[in-house]
Design an enzyme around this catalytic site. Structure first.
Site, PDB file in Angstrom:
ATOM      1  N   GLY A  21       3.995 -42.961  94.425  1.00  0.00           N
ATOM      2  CA  GLY A  21       4.067 -42.068  95.586  1.00  0.00           C
ATOM      3  C   GLY A  21       4.345 -40.645  95.154  1.00  0.00           C
ATOM      4  O   GLY A  21       4.169 -40.294  93.986  1.00  0.00           O
ATOM      5  N   ASN A  22       4.770 -39.827  96.093  1.00  0.00           N
ATOM      6  CA  ASN A  22       5.157 -38.448  95.744  1.00  0.00           C
ATOM      7  C   ASN A  22       6.233 -37.968  96.717  1.00  0.00           C
ATOM      8  O   ASN A  22       6.629 -38.712  97.617  1.00  0.00           O
ATOM      9  CB  ASN A  22       3.929 -37.528  95.722  1.00  0.00           C
ATOM     10  CG  ASN A  22       3.255 -37.448  97.069  1.00  0.00           C
ATOM     11  OD1 ASN A  22       3.835 -36.983  98.042  1.00  0.00           O
ATOM     12  ND2 ASN A  22       2.022 -37.936  97.149  1.00  0.00           N
ATOM     13  N   ARG A  23       6.696 -36.759  96.552  1.00  0.00           N
ATOM     14  CA  ARG A  23       7.890 -36.287  97.264  1.00  0.00           C
ATOM     15  C   ARG A  23       7.605 -35.686  98.641  1.00  0.00           C
ATOM     16  O   ARG A  23       8.507 -35.155  99.283  1.00  0.00           O
ATOM     17  CB  ARG A  23       8.645 -35.264  96.392  1.00  0.00           C
ATOM     18  CG  ARG A  23       9.250 -35.916  95.142  1.00  0.00           C
ATOM     19  CD  ARG A  23       9.980 -34.891  94.286  1.00  0.00           C
ATOM     20  NE  ARG A  23      10.799 -34.008  95.090  1.00  0.00           N
ATOM     21  CZ  ARG A  23      10.826 -32.681  94.973  1.00  0.00           C
ATOM     22  NH1 ARG A  23      10.076 -32.082  94.081  1.00  0.00           N
ATOM     23  NH2 ARG A  23      11.593 -31.959  95.737  1.00  0.00           N
TER      24      ARG A  23
END
Ligand code: PMT
Length: 212
Positions: A21-23
């Site tokens: 995923g990412n932030r």
């Protein structure tokens, strides 16, 4: 106007319990959806997994992966006058998803990643979108050069760049500070403010630019 907005991260599954995923929190995209509705527009909000409540009046399409977001955008974009791509789409996915939870083996594990389609980059040639196209650029260096290159390469009318190397703005923060790039015009910077205030100014700019 009818406005399509993508928001949040994508999750690229590794096995049934793990993902890449990412932030991205979705705050920028959801603020744009709220500002659009407050300004009297209709909104289709295509959202990755976030912990936010969507604006009541938005038509919400929930997705997890980049491929699901690609399909949702493809199926809705040509019903819209404006499309704004605020989502942080995973550029890669795992080539072969494991149906069962991967066990520890005591050895190094190598994941093969394959490229996801560029959804914003498909809007013009791939989906045939003729409306007003707005992209974001999340940059950590050479913001101006990279943003101008993305504006042209992805066929955007407007590109909104943010410097995501700064902790107090960008990903998962309450505030943002952006520079906007329009075709054939000098870049223009907005001051650091809450994402809600930045969103209102961006929707105002999009209204003025899209209707000329
Ligand atoms: O969600 P928040 O926590 O509020 O944070 C979002 C943000 C504040 C960082 C937001 O403003 C932002 O910059 N979103 C875009 C992040 C990003 O993925 O940028 P990029 O430079 O990697 O991608 C450029 C553009 O192409 C973006 O419009 C992106 O949505 C789009 N893209 C990218 C890859 C891909 N496979 N498909 C795409 O459509």
């Amino acid at each position: 106007m009818r406005i399509l907005i993508t928001a949040g991260p994508t999750r690229e599954p590794i096995d049934p319990v793990r993902f890449i995923g990412n932030r991205s929190s979705g705050k920028m995209g959801y603020a744009l959806a709220e500002a659009s509705i407050e300004a009297g527009h209709e909104v289709i909000l295509i959202s990755g997994p976030v912990a936010l409540t969507p604006p009541e009046k938005a038509e919400i399409i929930q997705v997890e992966t980049a491929l699901q977001m690609f399909e949702a955008v493809r199926d809705s974009i040509n019903e819209c006058d404006v499309a704004i791509f605020a989502a942080a789409v995973g550029d890669y996915r795992v080539e072969s998803f494991s149906d069962s939870k991967m066990k520890k083996t005591g050895r190094t594990v190598t994941l093969t990643l394959v490229e996801n389609p560029d959804i914003l980059g498909s809007a013009r040639g791939g989906f045939g979108f003729a409306g007003y196209l707005v992209g974001f650029a999340a940059e950590t260096e050479n913001v101006e050069t990279n943003a101008s290159e993305k504006l042209a390469r992805k066929g955007c009318d407007l590109l909104i760049a943010n410097d995501v190397s700064r902790k107090e703005i960008g990903f998962d923060s309450e505030q943002n500070e952006v520079t906007v790039f329009l075709k054939d015009r000098s870049p223009h910077s907005f001051p650091q403010e809450s994402k809600k205030e930045v969103a209102k100014k961006l929707i105002d700019l999009i209204e003025r630019s899209a209707s000329v």
